[in-house]
Design a protein around this motif. Sequence first.
Motif, PDB file in Angstrom:
ATOM      1  N   GLU A 142       0.859  -1.233  -0.269  1.00  0.00           N
ATOM      2  CA  GLU A 142      -0.046  -0.277  -0.084  1.00  0.00           C
ATOM      3  C   GLU A 142       0.889   1.291  -0.332  1.00  0.00           C
ATOM      4  O   GLU A 142       2.025   1.426   0.885  1.00  0.00           O
ATOM      5  CB  GLU A 142      -1.088   0.184   1.499  1.00  0.00           C
ATOM      6  N   ASP A 165       4.830   1.610  -3.142  1.00  0.00           N
ATOM      7  CA  ASP A 165       4.473   1.914  -4.631  1.00  0.00           C
ATOM      8  C   ASP A 165       3.685   0.507  -5.253  1.00  0.00           C
ATOM      9  O   ASP A 165       4.888   0.118  -5.616  1.00  0.00           O
ATOM     10  CB  ASP A 165       4.708   2.880  -5.947  1.00  0.00           C
ATOM     11  N   ALA A 166       3.054   0.238  -5.835  1.00  0.00           N
ATOM     12  CA  ALA A 166       2.606  -1.521  -6.273  1.00  0.00           C
ATOM     13  C   ALA A 166       3.105  -1.408  -7.774  1.00  0.00           C
ATOM     14  O   ALA A 166       2.616  -2.251  -8.301  1.00  0.00           O
ATOM     15  CB  ALA A 166       0.975  -1.618  -6.050  1.00  0.00           C
TER      16      ALA A 166
HETATM   17  C1  LIG Z   1     -10.298   0.347  -4.403  1.00  0.00           C
HETATM   18  S1  LIG Z   1      -8.724   0.715  -2.590  1.00  0.00           S
HETATM   19  C2  LIG Z   1      -8.414  -1.213  -2.569  1.00  0.00           C
HETATM   20  C3  LIG Z   1      -8.211  -1.507  -1.147  1.00  0.00           C
HETATM   21  C4  LIG Z   1      -8.621  -3.140  -0.354  1.00  0.00           C
HETATM   22  N1  LIG Z   1      -7.428  -3.875  -1.071  1.00  0.00           N
HETATM   23  C5  LIG Z   1      -9.574  -3.889  -0.980  1.00  0.00           C
HETATM   24  O1  LIG Z   1     -10.272  -4.653  -1.435  1.00  0.00           O
HETATM   25  O2  LIG Z   1     -10.573  -3.589  -0.128  1.00  0.00           O
HETATM   26  C6  LIG Z   1      -7.503   0.753  -3.624  1.00  0.00           C
HETATM   27  C7  LIG Z   1      -6.521   0.753  -2.837  1.00  0.00           C
HETATM   28  O3  LIG Z   1      -4.705   1.069  -3.268  1.00  0.00           O
HETATM   29  C8  LIG Z   1      -4.147   1.844  -2.675  1.00  0.00           C
HETATM   30  N2  LIG Z   1      -3.241   2.145  -4.122  1.00  0.00           N
HETATM   31  C9  LIG Z   1      -3.973   3.521  -5.166  1.00  0.00           C
HETATM   32  N3  LIG Z   1      -2.150   3.220  -5.662  1.00  0.00           N
HETATM   33  C10 LIG Z   1      -1.596   3.074  -5.492  1.00  0.00           C
HETATM   34  C11 LIG Z   1      -0.159   2.183  -5.338  1.00  0.00           C
HETATM   35  N4  LIG Z   1       0.147   2.917  -7.015  1.00  0.00           N
HETATM   36  N5  LIG Z   1       0.883   1.337  -4.296  1.00  0.00           N
HETATM   37  C12 LIG Z   1      -0.260   1.195  -3.611  1.00  0.00           C
HETATM   38  N6  LIG Z   1      -1.507   1.660  -3.473  1.00  0.00           N
HETATM   39  C13 LIG Z   1      -2.055   2.137  -4.554  1.00  0.00           C
HETATM   40  C14 LIG Z   1      -5.236   2.947  -2.846  1.00  0.00           C
HETATM   41  O4  LIG Z   1      -4.597   4.404  -1.215  1.00  0.00           O
HETATM   42  C15 LIG Z   1      -6.031   2.178  -1.673  1.00  0.00           C
HETATM   43  O5  LIG Z   1      -5.479   1.811  -0.545  1.00  0.00           O
END
Ligand SMILES: C[S@@+](CC[C@H](N)C(=O)[O-])C[C@H]1O[C@@H](n2cnc3c(N)ncnc32)[C@H](O)[C@@H]1O
Length: 294
Positions: A142, A165-166
């Motif tokens: 995350e 960053d994923a």
């Molecule tokens: C739609 S939410 C899903 C959260 C969780 N997986 C769920 O299903 O409840 C997307 C998550 O991705 C994170 N996020 C967005 N871009 C990201 C990135 N480039 N690297 C890591 N996390 C990221 C956001 O902060 C958010 O917590």
Amino acid sequence: MRPVRDAIAAATAVLSEAGIDAPRVDAELLAAEVLGVPRGRLGVVRGFDEAALTRFTELIEQRATRRPLQHLTGSAPFRLREVAVGPGVFIPRPETELLVDWGLARIAGRSAPVVVDLCSGTGAIALSVAEEHPGARVYAVENSPEALAWLRRNAGDEVVVVAADATDPATLSTMDGQVDLVLCNPPYVPDGTPVPPEVEQDPRPAVFGGPDGLDVIRKIIPRAAGLLRPGGWLGIEHDDSHGAAVPALLRAAGGWSDVSDHGDLARRPRFATARRHRPAPAEPAPMTLADFTS
Ligand SMILES: C[S@@+](CC[C@H](N)C(=O)[O-])C[C@H]1O[C@@H](n2cnc3c(N)ncnc32)[C@H](O)[C@@H]1O
């Protein structure tokens, strides 16, 4: 003492007027929260005393302003557990439970599979896999500092939290080629899409994925490809308008087999899956004269 049934009926009317989808369910859940009983036991409670009624009325007023129910209770149910939620983190949705079902089936029978949850939010996916597949080694990636605070609180020592960053090729790169399963529920709603007031209170970067909603998914695919071992699986949740687009991205990327798309309980396209190519079995070397003479 106000009878529970009366208080819930009045609260249901308030929430209905405010445009809440399932007003009675929310009224009952908030009543259960205040009275400290499971929702199914509300019928056996004598009633609200004055303090409890004041608290219940406050919560109903806040819910009527479209504050998410889960922000009021402080938790969200997800599969077998509850995760702590609040402002700053995306509230897990029931449809994502299906992605976890699919993922668990892919690792069934493996004693210590390595699983990566990219874009982990509260950690709902990662924690469910860890709980429902004992022995799995689960990593939760995350990048939002606010979401990471919730993720760490939920994770305990059940999963490894990775603040990164994923989409960055360096993220977990020491595990490249060794991961059995990558699951990802990224931000995917196309920018500008109208969303209900409750969704507006999810963090924007958790919800919106650029002009066509695919900005993050485009970059997740190569990162997942790097992480997975040959034969490992990827599952990515997507917008219901992406049932063709995400499988097309996977096919165009190359290196994937078994590309398919899956619907949710309402049969809307909801997640795409694919398998990392396994190397073709080595061709036997052509026979030479030496094979016959030795
Ligand atoms: C739609 S939410 C899903 C959260 C969780 N997986 C769920 O299903 O409840 C997307 C998550 O991705 C994170 N996020 C967005 N871009 C990201 C990135 N480039 N690297 C890591 N996390 C990221 C956001 O902060 C958010 O917590």
